[in-house]
Scaffold this active site. Structure first.
Site, PDB file in Angstrom:
ATOM      1  N   LEU A 111       1.122  -1.093  -0.342  1.00  0.00           N
ATOM      2  CA  LEU A 111      -0.484   0.330   0.017  1.00  0.00           C
ATOM      3  C   LEU A 111       1.102   1.181  -0.400  1.00  0.00           C
ATOM      4  O   LEU A 111      -0.275   2.639   0.500  1.00  0.00           O
ATOM      5  CB  LEU A 111      -1.167   0.129   1.031  1.00  0.00           C
ATOM      6  CG  LEU A 111      -1.400  -0.943   0.978  1.00  0.00           C
ATOM      7  CD1 LEU A 111      -2.833  -1.055   2.889  1.00  0.00           C
ATOM      8  CD2 LEU A 111      -2.402  -1.319  -0.514  1.00  0.00           C
ATOM      9  N   GLY A 112       2.161   0.670  -0.043  1.00  0.00           N
ATOM     10  CA  GLY A 112       2.553   2.237  -0.335  1.00  0.00           C
ATOM     11  C   GLY A 112       3.073   2.642   1.079  1.00  0.00           C
ATOM     12  O   GLY A 112       3.351   4.232   1.273  1.00  0.00           O
ATOM     13  N   ASP A 171       5.224   5.652  -6.166  1.00  0.00           N
ATOM     14  CA  ASP A 171       3.909   6.015  -5.551  1.00  0.00           C
ATOM     15  C   ASP A 171       4.281   7.132  -4.359  1.00  0.00           C
ATOM     16  O   ASP A 171       3.385   7.595  -3.937  1.00  0.00           O
ATOM     17  CB  ASP A 171       5.100   4.385  -4.231  1.00  0.00           C
ATOM     18  CG  ASP A 171       4.641   3.431  -4.478  1.00  0.00           C
ATOM     19  OD1 ASP A 171       3.850   3.002  -5.453  1.00  0.00           O
ATOM     20  OD2 ASP A 171       4.980   2.198  -4.030  1.00  0.00           O
TER      21      ASP A 171
END
Length: 360
Positions: A111-112, A171
């Protein structure tokens, strides 16, 4: 889901830089004198001119982190702490302070989270420097101007380099500007969407090594050059088709439903190709099988090999009946939890507001 930073200036007599990681109940401290002695470039950087960390400074920071004697279970934090030391000393030099970090993002799950850390940290540090023009006399969240967002993004990218070595930059760009970003051949393009997408994010809690997964794909490509080239081309075609769909104007609910059905099919096709690359995992396949019972499309996110999985939640379900919608999601989560993997951690569905700026 958000990443939060707080910075508190310390009295000169404390003469230390402190980092508090609230979620894991850890706190670290470095005497300013120690930082001055170890870091050769301390105090010569300009906050308005992002620059990469030199090999000499990188080694010096690594020695500072090594002296913390992190437990084996916490070694994954080392690269993030290194990024913190680089960004703080580059932007604020040797000023004593206490920086507190909290996050709603699970670490290492696709999810960065590392990019969110670097973006939030860069923004917090720059907001207290001469490079920012934020007006703190107003209450509520402060927003950055376009040029300030660009500066934050550049510093965050330098932080990502400390963590990943050679990141794509996608990201940190998404964390800074929000919306959707298309990445191809080193070029980033901001995509404006006309469709609000709602996803269920499921964390398998299976850890993975991004570098090892990427290396595995490269090895497979070397062994099966022609076949893997076709796989990569198919992924590129799917990405381009997704961009076309989300940018297309939608006139009514029926049009949205039709486009979401196409997106679901493309997600399933993409997941199949990711399986061909060898980056899926048995727990990811478990989530896919479970959501497929309810005709919902699911695919992995990030590097794969575990981490998080995304499930598209069609608007038609929500429009049909809000109560039915939430019952369905609860039932899916219950099935995953009880029948398959009692260690799953779930993040319920949330709207991805593609048109909003995420950094505040």
């Amino acid at each position: 889901m958000y990443h939060h930073h707080g910075i508190q200036a310390l009295d000169d007599n404390e003469d230390a830089l402190k980092l508090q990681l609230k979620d894991v109940d850890l706190e670290f401290s470095w005497p300013v004198g120690k930082l001055k002695a170890v870091l050769p470039e301390l105090g010569i950087k300009s906050a308005s001119s992002p620059s990469s960390c030199s090999l000499e400074t990188s080694k010096a920071i690594a020695s500072l982190v090594e002296e913390l004697n992190l437990a084996d279970a916490k070694l994954g934090l080392a690269s993030g702490i290194s990024a913190f030391l680089w960004l703080y000393t580059s932007i604020h030099g040797d000023k004593p302070a206490k920086v507190a970090v909290t996050s709603e993002l699970p670490l290492g799950s696709g999810l960065g989270s590392s990019a969110a850390l670097c973006v939030a940290l860069s923004a917090a540090l720059l907001s207290l420097s001469d490079s920012s023009k934020l007006d703190f006399s107003h209450q509520g969240w402060q927003t950055f101007g376009e040029s300030e967002l660009d500066l934050v993004n550049k510093w965050a990218f330098e932080g990502e380099k400390m963590i990943h070595g050679r990141p794509s930059g996608i990201d940190n760009t998404v964390s800074t500007f929000g919306n959707i970003v298309k990445f191809r051949s080193g070029e980033l393009t901001h995509i404006k969407t006309n469709m609000p997408l709602k996803m269920l994010v499921t964390n398998t809690k299976v850890g993975r090594n991004t570098k090892a997964l990427v290396a595995g794909v490269s090895e497979r490509a070397a062994r099966h050059g022609s076949a893997m080239t076709s796989v990569f081309k198919a992924v590129d075609s799917i990405s381009n088709e997704v961009v076309g769909i989300i940018q297309s104007p939608v006139s009514d609910d029926l049009a949205i439903t039709e486009e979401e059905e196409k997106l679901g099919e493309l997600m399933e096709m993409n997941q199949g190709l990711l399986q061909c690359m060898g980056v899926s995992h048995s727990t990811i396949e478990t989530v896919i099988k479970t959501t497929l019972k309810y005709k919902l499309a699911t695919k992995l996110t990030g590097a794969g090999g575990g981490g998080c999985v995304l499930t598209l939640l069609p608007t038609r379900i929500l429009f049909a009946c809000a109560i039915l919608f939430h019952c369905l999601i609860s039932y899916i989560v219950h099935n995953l939890y009880v029948l398959y993997h009692p260690e799953f951690l779930f993040f319920f569905s949330y709207f991805c507001l593609m048109s909003s700026k995420y950094l505040k």
